[in-house]
Enzyme design. Structure first.
Site, PDB file in Angstrom:
ATOM      1  N   ARG A   1       0.820  -1.158   0.132  1.00 49.12           N
ATOM      2  CA  ARG A   1      -0.007   0.164  -0.095  1.00 49.12           C
ATOM      3  C   ARG A   1       1.044   1.119  -0.030  1.00 49.12           C
ATOM      4  O   ARG A   1       1.998   1.159   0.096  1.00 49.12           O
ATOM      5  CB  ARG A   1      -1.039   0.044   1.176  1.00 49.12           C
ATOM      6  N   GLY A   2       0.052   2.217  -0.189  1.00 48.75           N
ATOM      7  CA  GLY A   2       0.778   3.446   0.142  1.00 48.75           C
ATOM      8  C   GLY A   2       2.082   3.829  -0.494  1.00 48.75           C
ATOM      9  O   GLY A   2       2.365   3.577  -1.880  1.00 48.75           O
TER      10      GLY A   2
ATOM     11  N   VAL B   1       9.169  -7.723   9.196  1.00 52.70           N
ATOM     12  CA  VAL B   1      10.343  -7.363   9.056  1.00 52.70           C
ATOM     13  C   VAL B   1      11.130  -6.801  10.543  1.00 52.70           C
ATOM     14  O   VAL B   1      12.225  -6.836  10.580  1.00 52.70           O
ATOM     15  CB  VAL B   1      10.744  -6.323   7.941  1.00 52.70           C
TER      16      VAL B   1
ATOM     17  N   ASN C   1      10.920   0.734   3.638  1.00 47.97           N
ATOM     18  CA  ASN C   1       9.777   1.505   3.485  1.00 47.97           C
ATOM     19  C   ASN C   1       8.702   1.285   4.704  1.00 47.97           C
ATOM     20  O   ASN C   1       8.053   2.213   5.255  1.00 47.97           O
ATOM     21  CB  ASN C   1       9.257   1.476   2.336  1.00 47.97           C
TER      22      ASN C   1
ATOM     23  N   TYR D   1       3.745  12.248  17.429  1.00 46.09           N
ATOM     24  CA  TYR D   1       4.562  11.566  16.419  1.00 46.09           C
ATOM     25  C   TYR D   1       5.830  10.942  17.275  1.00 46.09           C
ATOM     26  O   TYR D   1       6.781  10.249  16.307  1.00 46.09           O
ATOM     27  CB  TYR D   1       4.564  12.229  15.241  1.00 46.09           C
TER      28      TYR D   1
ATOM     29  N   LYS E   1      12.916   7.257  13.388  1.00 44.22           N
ATOM     30  CA  LYS E   1      13.393   7.932  12.183  1.00 44.22           C
ATOM     31  C   LYS E   1      14.763   8.576  12.209  1.00 44.22           C
ATOM     32  O   LYS E   1      15.691   8.709  11.228  1.00 44.22           O
ATOM     33  CB  LYS E   1      12.422   8.928  11.383  1.00 44.22           C
TER      34      LYS E   1
ATOM     35  N   ASP F   1      -0.710  11.631   1.533  1.00 41.51           N
ATOM     36  CA  ASP F   1      -1.861  10.970   1.537  1.00 41.51           C
ATOM     37  C   ASP F   1      -1.900   9.466   1.540  1.00 41.51           C
ATOM     38  O   ASP F   1      -1.976   8.760   0.378  1.00 41.51           O
ATOM     39  CB  ASP F   1      -2.635  11.686   0.561  1.00 41.51           C
ATOM     40  N   THR F   2      -1.830   8.859   2.598  1.00 43.24           N
ATOM     41  CA  THR F   2      -1.672   7.124   2.682  1.00 43.24           C
ATOM     42  C   THR F   2      -2.915   6.752   3.908  1.00 43.24           C
ATOM     43  O   THR F   2      -3.084   7.787   4.602  1.00 43.24           O
ATOM     44  CB  THR F   2      -0.325   6.698   2.952  1.00 43.24           C
TER      45      THR F   2
HETATM   46  N1  LIG Z   1       2.135   8.893   5.289  1.00 45.58           N
HETATM   47  C1  LIG Z   1       2.780   9.925   5.678  1.00 45.58           C
HETATM   48  O1  LIG Z   1       2.287  11.061   5.849  1.00 45.58           O
HETATM   49  C2  LIG Z   1       4.402   9.534   5.600  1.00 45.58           C
HETATM   50  C3  LIG Z   1       5.183  10.858   5.714  1.00 45.58           C
HETATM   51  C4  LIG Z   1       6.509  10.787   5.647  1.00 45.58           C
HETATM   52  C5  LIG Z   1       7.280   9.620   5.656  1.00 45.58           C
HETATM   53  N2  LIG Z   1       6.288   8.415   5.762  1.00 45.58           N
HETATM   54  C6  LIG Z   1       6.897   6.972   5.739  1.00 45.58           C
HETATM   55  O2  LIG Z   1       6.855   6.188   4.650  1.00 45.58           O
HETATM   56  C7  LIG Z   1       6.711   4.889   4.835  1.00 45.58           C
HETATM   57  C8  LIG Z   1       5.522   4.118   4.362  1.00 45.58           C
HETATM   58  O3  LIG Z   1       4.507   4.874   4.864  1.00 45.58           O
HETATM   59  P1  LIG Z   1       2.818   4.942   4.458  1.00 45.58           P
HETATM   60  O4  LIG Z   1       2.210   5.882   4.690  1.00 45.58           O
HETATM   61  O5  LIG Z   1       2.903   4.562   2.833  1.00 45.58           O
HETATM   62  O6  LIG Z   1       2.356   3.682   5.245  1.00 45.58           O
HETATM   63  P2  LIG Z   1       0.831   2.807   4.937  1.00 45.58           P
HETATM   64  O7  LIG Z   1       0.108   3.242   4.133  1.00 45.58           O
HETATM   65  O8  LIG Z   1       0.585   2.578   6.508  1.00 45.58           O
HETATM   66  O9  LIG Z   1       1.511   1.419   4.546  1.00 45.58           O
HETATM   67  C9  LIG Z   1       2.492   0.523   5.538  1.00 45.58           C
HETATM   68  C10 LIG Z   1       2.901  -0.563   4.691  1.00 45.58           C
HETATM   69  O10 LIG Z   1       4.203  -1.248   5.441  1.00 45.58           O
HETATM   70  C11 LIG Z   1       3.554  -2.679   5.739  1.00 45.58           C
HETATM   71  N3  LIG Z   1       4.016  -2.902   7.038  1.00 45.58           N
HETATM   72  C12 LIG Z   1       3.577  -2.279   8.127  1.00 45.58           C
HETATM   73  N4  LIG Z   1       4.486  -3.062   9.135  1.00 45.58           N
HETATM   74  C13 LIG Z   1       5.202  -3.955   8.720  1.00 45.58           C
HETATM   75  C14 LIG Z   1       6.183  -4.989   8.927  1.00 45.58           C
HETATM   76  N5  LIG Z   1       6.183  -5.154  10.340  1.00 45.58           N
HETATM   77  N6  LIG Z   1       6.640  -5.811   7.958  1.00 45.58           N
HETATM   78  C15 LIG Z   1       6.500  -5.809   6.725  1.00 45.58           C
HETATM   79  N7  LIG Z   1       5.682  -4.815   6.258  1.00 45.58           N
HETATM   80  C16 LIG Z   1       5.019  -4.043   7.115  1.00 45.58           C
HETATM   81  C17 LIG Z   1       2.082  -2.639   5.492  1.00 45.58           C
HETATM   82  O11 LIG Z   1       1.798  -3.883   4.939  1.00 45.58           O
HETATM   83  P3  LIG Z   1       0.092  -4.423   5.212  1.00 45.58           P
HETATM   84  O12 LIG Z   1      -0.589  -3.889   4.015  1.00 45.58           O
HETATM   85  O13 LIG Z   1       0.373  -5.989   4.982  1.00 45.58           O
HETATM   86  O14 LIG Z   1      -0.199  -4.070   6.426  1.00 45.58           O
HETATM   87  C18 LIG Z   1       2.115  -1.562   4.241  1.00 45.58           C
HETATM   88  O15 LIG Z   1       2.595  -2.231   3.138  1.00 45.58           O
HETATM   89  C19 LIG Z   1       6.763   4.777   6.389  1.00 45.58           C
HETATM   90  O16 LIG Z   1       8.251   4.549   6.434  1.00 45.58           O
HETATM   91  C20 LIG Z   1       6.395   6.226   6.586  1.00 45.58           C
HETATM   92  O17 LIG Z   1       6.964   6.523   7.970  1.00 45.58           O
HETATM   93  C21 LIG Z   1       5.033   8.507   5.516  1.00 45.58           C
END
Ligand SMILES: NC(=O)c1ccc[n+]([C@@H]2O[C@H](COP(=O)([O-])OP(=O)(O)OC[C@H]3O[C@@H](n4cnc5c(N)ncnc54)[C@H](OP(=O)(O)O)[C@@H]3O)[C@@H](O)[C@H]2O)c1
Length: 252
Positions: free
Chosen positions: A17-18, A66, A92, A154, A161, A191-192
């Site tokens: 996702r995301g 992981v 990620n 947060y 991080k 936006d996720t």
């Molecule tokens: N969203 C934001 O505003 C934002 C901003 C800056 C940085 N980030 C960073 O970007 C990255 C992705 O964020 P996102 O918003 O795309 O997250 P997300 O939509 O919540 O998706 C999380 C993903 O990580 C997987 N996941 C979670 N825990 C895991 C584990 N223990 N082992 C393997 N896979 C795992 C989930 O798998 P399942 O689908 O199976 O649950 C999913 O594929 C993160 O590092 C986050 O900190 C996000």
């Protein structure tokens, strides 16, 4: 004409996702085969792999928490059996409790450190032998502005991080002489699903939009394009940096 990344294989953690999924698709566009790692959402992981395959590359799904170091050898072995090599590692996946730091339970602190930070080191150590043998490789991790700025509730993720970005700098210096380039990509609000889990996310989102010079929150693709650039030879002189892509939010 071959693109420089064609035929390479990337392991992307949390690619169901995301941002992880957007990265999978951006790299697939450049001819990269994708190992889609996920935690529990098998349907979403399968859908991502299907979309990746429509770009003419190979993709398969690999369930693994992981954060569980004991599970990493089997994850890496399965990917190597399927694709033959891991040329690009992108960490990620992230998790964390949303609450004040001084109210965190130690197991909540440990959870974000283990998935967001320690898993990165575990994965790097497992993919290194293959990259060292080839004398090339690309390693990236996704960070966020909470690594160096206060974002309410947060802290658990922000602290993990900050350590992740320090790890990127250390690994970059140690591994660049071996031909392995390490960098990071950081963003503001993207936006996720993760964003929607944030307390009072609509109010928070509106506030961020107001404060962002570019006038919106990021899409996963905004970050994925930067990741794809950092995987390409065009960015070869960027080493050990965590590149911020946030529409200017952090300047204000
Ligand atoms: N969203 C934001 O505003 C934002 C901003 C800056 C940085 N980030 C960073 O970007 C990255 C992705 O964020 P996102 O918003 O795309 O997250 P997300 O939509 O919540 O998706 C999380 C993903 O990580 C997987 N996941 C979670 N825990 C895991 C584990 N223990 N082992 C393997 N896979 C795992 C989930 O798998 P399942 O689908 O199976 O649950 C999913 O594929 C993160 O590092 C986050 O900190 C996000």
């Amino acid at each position: 004409m071959m693109t420089p990344l064609e035929g390479k294989t990337a392991l992307i953690t949390g690619a169901s996702r995301g941002i992880g999924k957007a990265v999978a698709l951006a790299l697939a566009e450049k001819g990269v085969n994708i190992a889609v790692n996920y935690l529990q959402n098998e349907d979403a992981a399968k859908k991502c792999a299907e979309e990746v395959r429509t770009r003419g590359v190979r993709a398969d799904i690999f369930q693994c928490n992981v954060g569980d170091l004991d599970a990493l050898p089997a994850l890496i072995d399965n990917i190597l059996k399927t694709f033959g090599s891991i040329d690009i590692l992108i960490h990620n996946a992230a998790l964390g409790a949303f609450k004040a730091v001084h109210k965190l339970k130690m197991n909540q602190y440990d959870l974000s450190m283990s998935i967001n930070t320690r898993a990165f080191l575990g994965l790097v150590q497992k993919v290194l032998p293959g990259m060292e043998a080839k004398k090339e490789g690309t390693i990236l991790a996704i960070s966020s502005l909470g690594s160096h700025r206060f974002i309410p509730n947060y802290g658990a993720i922000g602290i993990s991080k900050a350590a992740l970005e320090a790890m990127i700098r250390y690994l970059a210096v140690e591994l660049m002489p071996k031909g392995i380039r390490v960098n990071g990509v950081s963003g503001g609000l993207v936006d996720t699903d993760a964003l929607r889990a944030f307390p009072f996310f609509e109010i928070f989102k509106q506030e961020v939009v107001k404060r962002t010079p570019a006038g919106r929150v990021a899409t996963p693709e905004d970050l994925a394009r930067v990741v794809a650039f950092l995987c390409s030879p065009e960015s070869s002189w960027i080493v050990g940096q965590t590149v911020i892509a946030d529409g200017g939010l952090s300047l204000i």
